[in-house]
Design a protein around this motif. Structure first.
Motif, short mmCIF file in Angstrom:
data_model
loop_
_atom_site.label_atom_id
_atom_site.label_comp_id
_atom_site.label_asym_id
_atom_site.label_seq_id
_atom_site.Cartn_x
_atom_site.Cartn_y
_atom_site.Cartn_z
N SER A 192 0.84 -1.20 0.00
CA SER A 192 0.00 0.00 0.00
C SER A 192 0.87 1.25 0.00
CB SER A 192 -0.89 0.02 1.25
OG SER A 192 -1.53 1.28 1.38
N ILE A 193 0.48 2.24 -0.76
CA ILE A 193 1.26 3.48 -0.79
C ILE A 193 1.12 4.26 0.52
CG2 ILE A 193 1.23 3.65 -3.30
CD1 ILE A 193 -0.90 5.83 -3.02
N THR A 194 0.26 3.81 1.41
CA THR A 194 0.16 4.42 2.74
C THR A 194 0.92 3.62 3.80
OG1 THR A 194 -1.91 3.27 3.21
CG2 THR A 194 -2.09 5.43 2.18
N ASP A 195 1.59 2.58 3.37
CA ASP A 195 2.39 1.76 4.27
C ASP A 195 3.64 2.53 4.70
OD1 ASP A 195 4.16 -0.16 5.41
OD2 ASP A 195 3.25 -1.77 4.22
N ARG A 196 3.85 2.67 6.00
CA ARG A 196 4.97 3.47 6.50
C ARG A 196 6.33 2.86 6.18
NH1 ARG A 196 4.53 3.36 12.94
NH2 ARG A 196 6.47 4.52 12.68
N ASN A 197 6.36 1.65 5.69
CA ASN A 197 7.62 0.99 5.36
C ASN A 197 8.14 1.32 3.96
OD1 ASN A 197 7.94 -0.51 7.86
ND2 ASN A 197 6.23 -1.78 7.15
N TYR A 198 7.44 2.19 3.26
CA TYR A 198 7.84 2.51 1.88
C TYR A 198 7.83 4.02 1.64
CZ TYR A 198 6.86 -2.44 1.04
OH TYR A 198 6.86 -3.80 1.10
N ALA A 199 8.69 4.42 0.72
CA ALA A 199 8.65 5.78 0.17
C ALA A 199 8.66 5.63 -1.35
CB ALA A 199 9.85 6.60 0.63
N ILE B 151 13.79 8.39 -19.98
CA ILE B 151 13.03 7.27 -19.47
C ILE B 151 12.65 7.63 -18.03
CG2 ILE B 151 13.00 4.82 -18.92
CD1 ILE B 151 15.20 4.45 -21.02
N TYR B 152 11.38 7.53 -17.72
CA TYR B 152 10.88 7.87 -16.39
C TYR B 152 10.53 6.59 -15.63
CZ TYR B 152 10.74 12.79 -17.64
OH TYR B 152 11.10 14.08 -18.00
N PHE B 153 11.07 6.51 -14.42
CA PHE B 153 10.85 5.34 -13.58
C PHE B 153 10.12 5.73 -12.30
CE2 PHE B 153 13.79 2.45 -15.70
CZ PHE B 153 14.74 3.30 -16.27
N CYS B 154 9.24 4.85 -11.83
CA CYS B 154 8.79 4.96 -10.45
C CYS B 154 9.49 3.87 -9.64
CB CYS B 154 7.28 4.90 -10.33
SG CYS B 154 6.45 3.45 -11.02
N ASN B 155 9.64 4.16 -8.37
CA ASN B 155 10.52 3.35 -7.52
C ASN B 155 9.96 3.36 -6.11
OD1 ASN B 155 12.61 4.24 -5.30
ND2 ASN B 155 13.72 2.74 -6.55
N ALA B 156 10.17 2.25 -5.41
CA ALA B 156 9.77 2.17 -4.01
C ALA B 156 10.99 1.85 -3.16
CB ALA B 156 8.71 1.09 -3.83
N ASP B 157 11.28 2.72 -2.21
CA ASP B 157 12.34 2.44 -1.22
C ASP B 157 11.71 1.76 -0.02
OD1 ASP B 157 14.11 5.58 -1.75
OD2 ASP B 157 14.38 3.60 -2.67
N VAL B 158 12.36 0.70 0.44
CA VAL B 158 11.86 -0.04 1.60
C VAL B 158 12.58 0.44 2.85
CG1 VAL B 158 11.50 -2.31 2.61
CG2 VAL B 158 11.44 -2.05 0.12
N GLY C 177 15.06 3.93 8.98
CA GLY C 177 16.23 3.74 8.15
C GLY C 177 15.93 3.02 6.84
N PHE C 178 16.60 3.46 5.78
CA PHE C 178 16.48 2.78 4.49
C PHE C 178 17.10 1.40 4.61
CE2 PHE C 178 16.01 1.91 0.23
CZ PHE C 178 17.19 1.84 -0.49
N SER C 179 16.38 0.38 4.13
CA SER C 179 16.83 -1.00 4.27
C SER C 179 17.90 -1.37 3.25
CB SER C 179 15.65 -1.95 4.13
OG SER C 179 15.19 -1.96 2.79
N GLY C 180 18.02 -0.56 2.23
CA GLY C 180 18.92 -0.91 1.13
C GLY C 180 18.21 -1.64 0.01
#
Length: 123
Positions: A28-35, A94-101, A106-109
């Motif tokens: 979910s885009i409202t999940d606090r574990n993602y940006a 080229i345009y990308f969408c991306n999800a950081d975990v 802290g960013f998980s990598g």
């Protein structure tokens, strides 16, 4: 597994607004574990980060693009979108969408990427 899919027009005329949407599945885009980011790659150049929308809906934008960029979301569709105004041929990329975990603050990598979509700015 998080999956992202970009969609939008492949050709935009100069001075118009480029609009792209990223549809997310598996999280979910409202999940606090993602940006949720927008990133682009012009031909022959490296990746350029454009901006992020957080789980809260707050956005951070690249200072170099801030005047022309906005990022929004539709939580009912689990989508987030990019608008880039007053485009020029230099916005061809080229345009990308991306999800950081994230783990906590802290960013998980770990991250996930859409396949990317080519956008050409030309009259």
């Amino acid at each position: 597994q998080v999956q992202l899919q970009e969609s939008g027009p492949g050709l935009v005329k100069p001075s118009q607004t480029l609009s792209l949407t990223c549809t997310v599945s598996g999280a979910s885009i409202t999940d606090r574990n993602y940006a949720w980011n927008w990133i682009r790659q012009p031909p022959g150049k490296g990746l350029e980060w454009m901006g992020v929308i957080h789980d809260s809906g707050v956005t951070d934008l690249s200072p170099s693009l801030k005047r022309r960029t906005s990022i929004s979301r539709d939580t009912s569709k689990n989508q987030f979108s990019l608008q880039l105004s007053s485009v020029t041929p230099e916005d061809t990329a080229i345009y990308f969408c991306n999800a950081d975990v994230y783990i906590g603050l802290g960013f998980s990598g770990k991250d996930y990427w859409g396949q990317g979509t080519q956008v050409t700015v030309s009259s």
